[in-house]
Motif scaffolding. Structure first.
Motif, PDB file in Angstrom:
ATOM      1  N   ASP A 255      -3.254   3.762 -16.955  1.00 42.69           N
ATOM      2  CA  ASP A 255      -3.129   2.690 -15.971  1.00 42.69           C
ATOM      3  C   ASP A 255      -1.769   2.732 -15.268  1.00 42.69           C
ATOM      4  O   ASP A 255      -1.679   2.526 -14.053  1.00 42.69           O
ATOM      5  CB  ASP A 255      -3.316   1.330 -16.642  1.00 42.69           C
ATOM      6  CG  ASP A 255      -4.763   0.858 -16.622  1.00 42.69           C
ATOM      7  OD1 ASP A 255      -5.643   1.658 -16.248  1.00 42.69           O
ATOM      8  OD2 ASP A 255      -5.007  -0.307 -16.978  1.00 42.69           O
ATOM      9  N   LYS A 256      -0.708   2.992 -16.021  1.00 43.31           N
ATOM     10  CA  LYS A 256       0.624   3.076 -15.412  1.00 43.31           C
ATOM     11  C   LYS A 256       0.681   4.186 -14.369  1.00 43.31           C
ATOM     12  O   LYS A 256       1.357   4.051 -13.338  1.00 43.31           O
ATOM     13  CB  LYS A 256       1.680   3.339 -16.486  1.00 43.31           C
ATOM     14  CG  LYS A 256       1.985   2.169 -17.393  1.00 43.31           C
ATOM     15  CD  LYS A 256       3.001   2.577 -18.451  1.00 43.31           C
ATOM     16  CE  LYS A 256       3.297   1.446 -19.414  1.00 43.31           C
ATOM     17  NZ  LYS A 256       4.227   1.885 -20.495  1.00 43.31           N
ATOM     18  N   THR A 257      -0.021   5.274 -14.643  1.00 44.79           N
ATOM     19  CA  THR A 257      -0.018   6.411 -13.714  1.00 44.79           C
ATOM     20  C   THR A 257      -0.560   6.014 -12.348  1.00 44.79           C
ATOM     21  O   THR A 257      -0.066   6.462 -11.311  1.00 44.79           O
ATOM     22  CB  THR A 257      -0.853   7.569 -14.292  1.00 44.79           C
ATOM     23  OG1 THR A 257      -0.338   7.921 -15.577  1.00 44.79           O
ATOM     24  CG2 THR A 257      -0.812   8.789 -13.388  1.00 44.79           C
ATOM     25  N   ILE A 258      -1.585   5.158 -12.348  1.00 44.63           N
ATOM     26  CA  ILE A 258      -2.134   4.679 -11.077  1.00 44.63           C
ATOM     27  C   ILE A 258      -1.281   3.544 -10.521  1.00 44.63           C
ATOM     28  O   ILE A 258      -0.868   3.564  -9.360  1.00 44.63           O
ATOM     29  CB  ILE A 258      -3.591   4.211 -11.254  1.00 44.63           C
ATOM     30  CG1 ILE A 258      -4.457   5.355 -11.801  1.00 44.63           C
ATOM     31  CG2 ILE A 258      -4.149   3.693  -9.931  1.00 44.63           C
ATOM     32  CD1 ILE A 258      -4.504   6.582 -10.930  1.00 44.63           C
ATOM     33  N   ARG A 259      -1.007   2.554 -11.361  1.00 45.80           N
ATOM     34  CA  ARG A 259      -0.297   1.354 -10.902  1.00 45.80           C
ATOM     35  C   ARG A 259       1.100   1.671 -10.367  1.00 45.80           C
ATOM     36  O   ARG A 259       1.509   1.165  -9.316  1.00 45.80           O
ATOM     37  CB  ARG A 259      -0.200   0.355 -12.058  1.00 45.80           C
ATOM     38  CG  ARG A 259       0.413  -0.990 -11.684  1.00 45.80           C
ATOM     39  CD  ARG A 259       0.587  -1.854 -12.915  1.00 45.80           C
ATOM     40  NE  ARG A 259       1.603  -1.310 -13.814  1.00 45.80           N
ATOM     41  CZ  ARG A 259       1.451  -1.197 -15.143  1.00 45.80           C
ATOM     42  NH1 ARG A 259       0.316  -1.577 -15.722  1.00 45.80           N
ATOM     43  NH2 ARG A 259       2.422  -0.709 -15.884  1.00 45.80           N
ATOM     44  N   ASP A 260       1.849   2.499 -11.088  1.00 49.48           N
ATOM     45  CA  ASP A 260       3.237   2.772 -10.727  1.00 49.48           C
ATOM     46  C   ASP A 260       3.422   4.154 -10.116  1.00 49.48           C
ATOM     47  O   ASP A 260       4.555   4.583  -9.881  1.00 49.48           O
ATOM     48  CB  ASP A 260       4.126   2.646 -11.978  1.00 49.48           C
ATOM     49  CG  ASP A 260       4.055   1.253 -12.583  1.00 49.48           C
ATOM     50  OD1 ASP A 260       4.205   0.280 -11.827  1.00 49.48           O
ATOM     51  OD2 ASP A 260       3.818   1.142 -13.801  1.00 49.48           O
ATOM     52  N   GLY A 261       2.317   4.857  -9.879  1.00 45.29           N
ATOM     53  CA  GLY A 261       2.384   6.186  -9.280  1.00 45.29           C
ATOM     54  C   GLY A 261       1.479   6.289  -8.072  1.00 45.29           C
ATOM     55  O   GLY A 261       1.829   5.880  -6.970  1.00 45.29           O
ATOM     56  N   LEU A 262       0.285   6.818  -8.301  1.00 43.15           N
ATOM     57  CA  LEU A 262      -0.647   7.041  -7.192  1.00 43.15           C
ATOM     58  C   LEU A 262      -0.955   5.776  -6.399  1.00 43.15           C
ATOM     59  O   LEU A 262      -1.070   5.803  -5.171  1.00 43.15           O
ATOM     60  CB  LEU A 262      -1.949   7.644  -7.729  1.00 43.15           C
ATOM     61  CG  LEU A 262      -1.882   9.083  -8.238  1.00 43.15           C
ATOM     62  CD1 LEU A 262      -3.189   9.455  -8.923  1.00 43.15           C
ATOM     63  CD2 LEU A 262      -1.587  10.050  -7.100  1.00 43.15           C
TER      64      LEU A 262
ATOM     65  N   SER B 238      -1.758   2.301  -1.604  1.00 39.18           N
ATOM     66  CA  SER B 238      -1.823   0.972  -1.009  1.00 39.18           C
ATOM     67  C   SER B 238      -1.653   1.018   0.508  1.00 39.18           C
ATOM     68  O   SER B 238      -1.978   0.048   1.190  1.00 39.18           O
ATOM     69  CB  SER B 238      -0.763   0.047  -1.618  1.00 39.18           C
ATOM     70  OG  SER B 238       0.539   0.446  -1.207  1.00 39.18           O
ATOM     71  N   PHE B 239      -1.144   2.138   1.029  1.00 40.32           N
ATOM     72  CA  PHE B 239      -1.042   2.238   2.489  1.00 40.32           C
ATOM     73  C   PHE B 239      -1.400   3.623   3.032  1.00 40.32           C
ATOM     74  O   PHE B 239      -1.333   3.849   4.239  1.00 40.32           O
ATOM     75  CB  PHE B 239       0.364   1.844   2.972  1.00 40.32           C
ATOM     76  CG  PHE B 239       1.480   2.668   2.394  1.00 40.32           C
ATOM     77  CD1 PHE B 239       1.928   3.805   3.050  1.00 40.32           C
ATOM     78  CD2 PHE B 239       2.086   2.293   1.218  1.00 40.32           C
ATOM     79  CE1 PHE B 239       2.968   4.558   2.531  1.00 40.32           C
ATOM     80  CE2 PHE B 239       3.125   3.039   0.682  1.00 40.32           C
ATOM     81  CZ  PHE B 239       3.565   4.177   1.338  1.00 40.32           C
ATOM     82  N   MET B 240      -1.824   4.545   2.149  1.00 42.02           N
ATOM     83  CA  MET B 240      -2.269   5.866   2.593  1.00 42.02           C
ATOM     84  C   MET B 240      -3.514   6.270   1.813  1.00 42.02           C
ATOM     85  O   MET B 240      -3.638   5.956   0.624  1.00 42.02           O
ATOM     86  CB  MET B 240      -1.197   6.928   2.351  1.00 42.02           C
ATOM     87  CG  MET B 240       0.056   6.784   3.170  1.00 42.02           C
ATOM     88  SD  MET B 240       1.113   8.266   3.072  1.00 42.02           S
ATOM     89  CE  MET B 240       1.456   8.322   1.305  1.00 42.02           C
ATOM     90  N   GLY B 241      -4.431   6.974   2.463  1.00 40.34           N
ATOM     91  CA  GLY B 241      -5.588   7.516   1.781  1.00 40.34           C
ATOM     92  C   GLY B 241      -5.275   8.889   1.192  1.00 40.34           C
ATOM     93  O   GLY B 241      -4.175   9.427   1.365  1.00 40.34           O
ATOM     94  N   PRO B 242      -6.245   9.509   0.482  1.00 39.33           N
ATOM     95  CA  PRO B 242      -5.983  10.794  -0.174  1.00 39.33           C
ATOM     96  C   PRO B 242      -5.670  11.917   0.805  1.00 39.33           C
ATOM     97  O   PRO B 242      -4.825  12.776   0.518  1.00 39.33           O
ATOM     98  CB  PRO B 242      -7.276  11.066  -0.952  1.00 39.33           C
ATOM     99  CG  PRO B 242      -8.317  10.212  -0.302  1.00 39.33           C
ATOM    100  CD  PRO B 242      -7.595   9.010   0.189  1.00 39.33           C
ATOM    101  N   PHE B 243      -6.326  11.922   1.965  1.00 37.07           N
ATOM    102  CA  PHE B 243      -6.020  12.974   2.944  1.00 37.07           C
ATOM    103  C   PHE B 243      -4.637  12.767   3.557  1.00 37.07           C
ATOM    104  O   PHE B 243      -3.886  13.731   3.764  1.00 37.07           O
ATOM    105  CB  PHE B 243      -7.097  13.009   4.035  1.00 37.07           C
ATOM    106  CG  PHE B 243      -8.429  13.481   3.543  1.00 37.07           C
ATOM    107  CD1 PHE B 243      -8.625  14.803   3.147  1.00 37.07           C
ATOM    108  CD2 PHE B 243      -9.500  12.612   3.448  1.00 37.07           C
ATOM    109  CE1 PHE B 243      -9.856  15.244   2.691  1.00 37.07           C
ATOM    110  CE2 PHE B 243     -10.742  13.037   2.991  1.00 37.07           C
ATOM    111  CZ  PHE B 243     -10.917  14.367   2.612  1.00 37.07           C
ATOM    112  N   GLU B 244      -4.299  11.513   3.858  1.00 35.45           N
ATOM    113  CA  GLU B 244      -2.955  11.221   4.359  1.00 35.45           C
ATOM    114  C   GLU B 244      -1.896  11.593   3.329  1.00 35.45           C
ATOM    115  O   GLU B 244      -0.820  12.086   3.668  1.00 35.45           O
ATOM    116  CB  GLU B 244      -2.844   9.735   4.703  1.00 35.45           C
ATOM    117  CG  GLU B 244      -3.662   9.296   5.899  1.00 35.45           C
ATOM    118  CD  GLU B 244      -3.610   7.800   6.103  1.00 35.45           C
ATOM    119  OE1 GLU B 244      -3.355   7.369   7.230  1.00 35.45           O
ATOM    120  OE2 GLU B 244      -3.837   7.046   5.126  1.00 35.45           O
TER     121      GLU B 244
END
Length: 313
Positions: free
Chosen positions: A213-220, A225-231
């Motif tokens: 969860d930390k990897t997503i919350r504090d990383g990816l 929150s303002f860019m998609g995967p392609f961006e």
């Protein structure tokens, strides 16, 4: 004012009513249990006041005044431009409800379902008005996460989809268009892949559930929150997306292939491993408390994103 009918006044129905009423639409709220619709309107008032506190709604009292509890389904559908259905998540229930709505709603009204997984073709094929039916799948909670996936059936009139897109955008939603039907649409298919890998990482003993969860919350998640995967990958290699794929596609392909053929990642023993270290009792009161906290944080994030400048081209 454009009229909207909300059919089903549960969590998603309440949120949709909040969305439409706060953007100037007149809303009729219907539920098979009249007391549920009345209670939902009270809850919506609370939603509107909280949003106003974050600067996301200008007139909470005026917004609430635009919401009425309908006497019955026929009353709810009078003169509406769009019906947002939020009924039980089964094909049979939707077939029955859409048949009733198709018979009662004005011929010009759009019939949209909030379903998370069921394709419009499975419940609209036999309807006389099937050309006006589509899925408009939100994210929970819709009044704080503005994406809506518009997924038409093969026979849905493109003009209906275009009209629906305009209505949702007028209600402050970010509408995406599916070019063809796919079970789970876009968001849930992306979410399912990430969730499956998260369970595998815990189940294989690679990391704890909290650290995943930390990897997503504090990383990816910070980038997402303002860019998609392609961006995101466009900025991770000097030459943009093609350069990123040249540099990393082989390594990514190996990782993806290593996950294939591993079976269901949500096996009971894996769930038990997740819960072994997970904090907090899994009960309704805790879920409600954390949901309220989540909504407050999402409102603050949404307010921040509205205030932020658009990215340069």
């Amino acid at each position: 004012m454009t009229k909207i009918a909300i059919v089903g006044s549960g969590l998603i129905g309440r949120a949709w009513a909040t969305v439409f009423a706060s953007h100037g639409f007149e809303v009729a709220l219907h539920d098979v249990k009249p007391d549920a619709a009345k209670a939902a309107r009270v809850h919506i008032g609370k939603n509107l006041r909280e949003l106003a506190g974050h600067g996301l709604v200008d007139d909470p009292k005026g917004s609430l005044a635009r919401i009425r509890v309908a006497k019955d389904l026929a009353d709810a559908l009078k003169g509406v431009a769009l019906v947002q259905e939020n009924g039980p998540e089964t094909i049979e229930a939707k077939r029955e409800l859409f048949a009733e709505m198709d018979a009662l709603a004005p011929a010009s009204a759009i019939l949209a379902s909030s379903t998370s997984f069921i394709m419009a073709s499975t419940f609209s094929e036999e309807l006389k008005g099937r050309a006006r039916c589509l899925v408009a799948h939100p994210v929970n909670p819709p009044h704080l996460v503005p994406i809506v996936e518009l997924a038409p059936a093969p026979w849905t009139d493109p003009k209906v989809v275009a009209k629906a897109k305009r209505i949702y955008e007028q209600a402050g939603q970010v509408a995406i268009m599916l070019r063809k039907e796919k079970p789970g649409f876009v968001l849930n298919r992306l979410q399912a892949v990430l969730l499956a890998e998260a369970f595998r990482l815990v189940g294989e003993g690679v990391a704890s559930a909290e650290d995943v969860d930390k990897t997503i919350r504090d990383g990816l998640g910070l980038r997402w929150s303002f860019m998609g995967p392609f961006e995101t990958i466009e900025l991770n290699a000097p030459g943009g997306i093609p350069d990123y794929c040249v540099r990393y596609s082989e390594s990514l392909d190996r990782m993806v292939k290593s996950s294939e053929g591993l079976g269901n990642p949500f096996k009971p023993e894996t769930v038990a491993e997740v819960m072994r270290e997970w904090r907090g009792a899994q009960d309704a009161s805790r879920v409600k408390r954390l949901s309220d906290w989540r909504d407050s944080r999402l409102a603050a994030l949404q307010a921040h994103k509205r205030a932020a400048k658009r990215k340069p081209a």
